[in-house]
Design an enzyme around this catalytic site. Sequence first.
Site, PDB file in Angstrom:
ATOM      1  N   LYS A 172       0.876  -1.186   0.000  1.00 15.60           N
ATOM      2  CA  LYS A 172       0.000   0.000   0.000  1.00 15.60           C
ATOM      3  C   LYS A 172       0.905   1.226   0.000  1.00 15.60           C
ATOM      4  O   LYS A 172       1.356   1.691   1.040  1.00 15.60           O
ATOM      5  CB  LYS A 172      -0.872  -0.026   1.255  1.00 15.60           C
ATOM      6  N   GLU A 247       8.562   2.291  11.218  1.00 17.87           N
ATOM      7  CA  GLU A 247       9.638   3.263  10.975  1.00 17.87           C
ATOM      8  C   GLU A 247       8.964   4.620  10.868  1.00 17.87           C
ATOM      9  O   GLU A 247       8.176   4.844   9.952  1.00 17.87           O
ATOM     10  CB  GLU A 247      10.376   2.957   9.664  1.00 17.87           C
ATOM     11  N   CYS A 280      13.522  11.083   6.238  1.00 16.07           N
ATOM     12  CA  CYS A 280      13.418  10.901   7.694  1.00 16.07           C
ATOM     13  C   CYS A 280      14.775  11.046   8.372  1.00 16.07           C
ATOM     14  O   CYS A 280      14.839  11.325   9.559  1.00 16.07           O
ATOM     15  CB  CYS A 280      12.808   9.537   7.990  1.00 16.07           C
ATOM     16  N   GLU A 378       8.481  17.299  14.256  1.00 14.20           N
ATOM     17  CA  GLU A 378       9.077  17.034  12.943  1.00 14.20           C
ATOM     18  C   GLU A 378       8.474  17.979  11.898  1.00 14.20           C
ATOM     19  O   GLU A 378       7.251  18.035  11.749  1.00 14.20           O
ATOM     20  CB  GLU A 378       8.805  15.581  12.538  1.00 14.20           C
TER      21      GLU A 378
END
Length: 475
Positions: A172, A247, A280, A378
């Site tokens: 996905k 993750e 990331c 973030e």
Amino acid sequence: MIGIEHWIAGERRASAAADRLPVSDPATGTVYAECPRGHSQDAEAAVAAAEAAFPVWSVLKPSERARWLNRLADAIEARSKAFTACESRDTGKPLALVRDIEVPRAVANFRFFAAQCLNAPDHAFHDEAGLNYTRHAPLGTVAVISPWNLPLYLLSWKLAPALAAGNCVIAKPSEITPMSAELLAEVAHSIGFPAGVLNLLQGAGDTVGAALVAHPRVRAVSFTGSTRVGHTIAAECARQFKKVTLEMGGKNPAVVFDDAPEHTPAALLRAAFQNSGQICLCASRILVQRGRYEQVKAALVRDAAALRVGPPSDSASQLGPMMSKAHFDKVMAYIALAREEGGRILCGGEAVERDGGWYIAPTLIEGLPMSARSCREEIFGPVVSLHPFEDERDALALANDSEYGLAASVWTRDLGRARRMADGLQTGIVWINTWMQRDLRTPFGGMKQSGFGREGGLEALLFFTEPKTVCIGTD
Ligand code: NAD
């Protein structure tokens, strides 16, 4: 308008629901394709296809599965130009970044796990209590869910170990960047990849993604994406005792000591702004020891301001746009917040007008306390804060003052200090005098709010298996 669909049981398949989602070109802000929103019935169909394929795929010899993965790698390599074009249009990334790093890495991922599955660590023990052996058996149907920032690279990173271990997979990808996954499914079909072994569900996370995670016969979920969505997925997997690896986000520190090597500012520029900060692992908090602070700051400001922001069609572009309008708005809101929190903008701090694309100038900010929201949350864009520090203890305290714990880099010529910092940093990866290098054989993942479980190397292969111990009586 390009129309894309799911791929189920080796065929392109329309969704059970009529809703479509727009797919935009971030370099112009225009809609150029559409994909299905996805529905729980689509997840049901993909699970049925995977289950039908499992009895054959799971008993193939590892060498036969390895051959399929290598054929897929060869086919991606042969279509490398097409993958580069579609990925850079979908994401707005500079062509060179996709061509030279991301597509080759996807090819390497399939080849690497083709080799890994030939060396699965199945142990045997004897002479103590019969003959015991442990077999790492495939799980069955597994889901891999990936984000928009490195679409093909991260999808292949999950698909390859899942397939190599003998599972049938439902992938996905992000609804924001579905195109390279569509091409991958087409390429798999073109080489006759066994039907139902690799299924692709396009669409939204909260419809088809959630249905996949909640499906009782999906045995494991490998997720890369935001910490917010990771929480939801973890809760559902815990409810069902389903294997999960997560993750997630980061707020990665780069720690620069007075004795940092000469190349440090140039390396930091890349660590801060590659893929416009939408990796990331990018450094988003740069901590510099007092004695080098002004020098490093001046070099970064000069070089960041000189970076060329532009579309993939311009071969001189070094930074592409934000990959969605919603993400552009989020990053701009964080820049405004940093100003309100007392941050001084050293360069950038504004949108770049170009062809209607979602560009933001590389932005460096100083004067923010580590308690500021803009230093804790973030941002995932070309926005980096600079912080001076006094000594090793101070550096470690600032670096670890975060809910996240994905990656850190340390810049020093003192090996003893590098080792002490590596021991003290609360992150899954520590780079010393480098960034973004990693041997595919090593485990990859984060601590704290950045991750749960590990991908990479043997850990990735083993995640997609269930160890089963068999004891044969020898009396
Ligand atoms: P996201 O969490 O919004 O989406 C990631 C994927 O999850 C997408 O495919 C999305 O459709 C799907 N999803 C969303 N809601 C879902 C649900 N309820 N159930 C199942 N699936 C669902 O993340 P994003 O915005 O696409 O990606 C950016 C984030 O990814 C950043 O936080 C970044 O740090 C993180 N990221 C982490 C790593 C890592 O290795 N740690 C690597 C790349 C990106």
